[in-house]
Design a protein around this motif. Structure first.
Motif, mmCIF file in Angstrom:
data_model
loop_
_atom_site.group_PDB
_atom_site.id
_atom_site.type_symbol
_atom_site.label_atom_id
_atom_site.label_comp_id
_atom_site.label_asym_id
_atom_site.label_seq_id
_atom_site.Cartn_x
_atom_site.Cartn_y
_atom_site.Cartn_z
ATOM 1 N N GLU A 22 0.813 -1.219 0.000
ATOM 2 C CA GLU A 22 0.000 0.000 0.000
ATOM 3 C C GLU A 22 0.843 1.264 0.000
ATOM 4 O O GLU A 22 0.562 2.207 -0.742
ATOM 5 C CB GLU A 22 -0.944 0.020 1.206
ATOM 6 C CG GLU A 22 -2.167 -0.864 1.043
ATOM 7 C CD GLU A 22 -3.144 -0.685 2.185
ATOM 8 O OE1 GLU A 22 -2.956 0.248 3.009
ATOM 9 O OE2 GLU A 22 -4.101 -1.473 2.271
ATOM 10 N N ARG A 33 -2.809 7.201 1.518
ATOM 11 C CA ARG A 33 -3.117 5.791 1.766
ATOM 12 C C ARG A 33 -4.603 5.620 2.061
ATOM 13 O O ARG A 33 -5.190 4.583 1.731
ATOM 14 C CB ARG A 33 -2.274 5.274 2.926
ATOM 15 C CG ARG A 33 -0.787 5.161 2.593
ATOM 16 C CD ARG A 33 -0.012 4.497 3.708
ATOM 17 N NE ARG A 33 -0.345 3.086 3.824
ATOM 18 C CZ ARG A 33 0.193 2.282 4.754
ATOM 19 N NH1 ARG A 33 1.076 2.775 5.627
ATOM 20 N NH2 ARG A 33 -0.138 1.015 4.827
ATOM 21 N N ARG A 37 -6.913 3.052 0.096
ATOM 22 C CA ARG A 37 -7.646 1.992 0.793
ATOM 23 C C ARG A 37 -9.128 2.017 0.435
ATOM 24 O O ARG A 37 -9.766 0.959 0.372
ATOM 25 C CB ARG A 37 -7.465 2.150 2.302
ATOM 26 C CG ARG A 37 -6.099 1.677 2.787
ATOM 27 C CD ARG A 37 -5.885 1.962 4.248
ATOM 28 N NE ARG A 37 -4.598 1.468 4.707
ATOM 29 C CZ ARG A 37 -4.086 1.735 5.890
ATOM 30 N NH1 ARG A 37 -4.749 2.524 6.736
ATOM 31 N NH2 ARG A 37 -2.922 1.230 6.245
ATOM 32 N N LEU A 40 -9.303 0.180 -2.872
ATOM 33 C CA LEU A 40 -9.042 -1.243 -2.699
ATOM 34 C C LEU A 40 -10.186 -1.934 -1.961
ATOM 35 O O LEU A 40 -10.500 -3.096 -2.242
ATOM 36 C CB LEU A 40 -7.725 -1.447 -1.951
ATOM 37 C CG LEU A 40 -6.456 -1.049 -2.723
ATOM 38 C CD1 LEU A 40 -5.222 -1.229 -1.838
ATOM 39 C CD2 LEU A 40 -6.308 -1.870 -4.004
ATOM 40 N N ARG A 51 -7.808 -9.446 -0.224
ATOM 41 C CA ARG A 51 -6.825 -8.843 0.679
ATOM 42 C C ARG A 51 -6.786 -9.618 1.992
ATOM 43 O O ARG A 51 -7.829 -9.950 2.557
ATOM 44 C CB ARG A 51 -7.180 -7.377 0.968
ATOM 45 C CG ARG A 51 -7.364 -6.528 -0.272
ATOM 46 C CD ARG A 51 -7.885 -5.144 0.088
ATOM 47 N NE ARG A 51 -6.880 -4.318 0.699
ATOM 48 C CZ ARG A 51 -7.137 -3.210 1.381
ATOM 49 N NH1 ARG A 51 -8.387 -2.814 1.554
ATOM 50 N NH2 ARG A 51 -6.168 -2.487 1.885
ATOM 51 N N THR A 57 -2.376 -7.742 -1.069
ATOM 52 C CA THR A 57 -3.482 -7.527 -1.988
ATOM 53 C C THR A 57 -3.199 -8.268 -3.284
ATOM 54 O O THR A 57 -2.203 -8.009 -3.947
ATOM 55 C CB THR A 57 -3.667 -6.026 -2.280
ATOM 56 O OG1 THR A 57 -3.902 -5.335 -1.048
ATOM 57 C CG2 THR A 57 -4.856 -5.799 -3.199
#
Length: 218
Positions: A22, A33, A37, A40, A51, A57
């Motif tokens: 990440e 980040r 996130r 993701l 994940r 991931t």
């Protein structure tokens, strides 16, 4: 986040490959980040990545160069809807088949009434989505097995937690609404196989609409 799509394509990542950590991803993409996130998490919900703390991931679904020609939101929404439909298909088809066989006269009256309400909403140009949900809920209830309604509702909510109006098109699937009249009539008449075939057509057409948006112009 189109930049993340571009990175996945540029790296040549395929399903089963691990994405960079990440912190590295955020730096390379020039985003926080927190923002990364969020993306993701959305991808995880619709099955594009998986994940976990041990494996990081991992890409679970293919992302190709074609994806670059569409907004990321459209691609993710399409993947989400298609996955939801794939799981819902056998449930919805079996539900109409059982409703045709096992529904009580009162349940059939409710199905017919919900169908008429759906037709009226659709034909008036109003937002018919709530009426559509009520119609299908009446069919699920008519099976006598509450698990149909519970499972299908959970699947729909999983999609709705990420996207309320797929592709910015709240009435995606509108062309299938007229078929719901024939579907209701088949269920009420106890014609299970006819109802199952109609439900399959409705799902096919909805899936085709989603794929057309995802694939975009040639």
């Amino acid at each position: 986040m189109g930049e993340l799509v571009a990175l996945v394509v540029a790296e040549g990542l395929r399903p089963g490959d691990r994405l960079p950590p990440e912190m590295e991803l955020a730096q390379r993409l020039g985003v926080s980040r927190h923002k990364l996130r969020e993306v993701l998490t959305a991808w995880t919900r619709v099955g594009i990545v998986s994940r976990n703390k041990g494996a990081g991931t991992v890409l679970a679904a293919p992302i190709t160069g074609r994806t670059l020609h569409l907004p990321l939101a459209v691609t993710v929404e399409a993947e989400s809807l298609l996955r939801t439909l794939a799981v819902r298909r056998p449930l919805e088809i079996e539900a109409v088949r059982l409703a045709a066989r096992d529904s009580t006269p009162a349940a059939r009256d409710r199905i017919a009434a919900r169908m008429l309400d759906l037709m009226a909403q659709h034909e008036s140009g109003a937002d018919w989505r709530a009426a559509d949900r009520a119609f299908h809920a009446a069919i699920h209830d008519a099976t006598g097995n509450p698990l149909f309604g519970q499972l299908i509702t959970q699947l729909q909510r999983a999609f709705d937690t990420v996207y309320e109006t797929p592709f910015g098109m709240p009435h995606l699937g509108s062309d299938t609404i007229p078929m719901h009249r024939a579907l209701a009539e088949a269920v009420v008449a106890g014609q299970g196989e006819e109802a199952a075939a109609l439900m399959a057509r409705i799902l096919d057409d909805t899936e085709a609409a989603a794929r057309a948006v995802m694939e975009g112009p040639e």
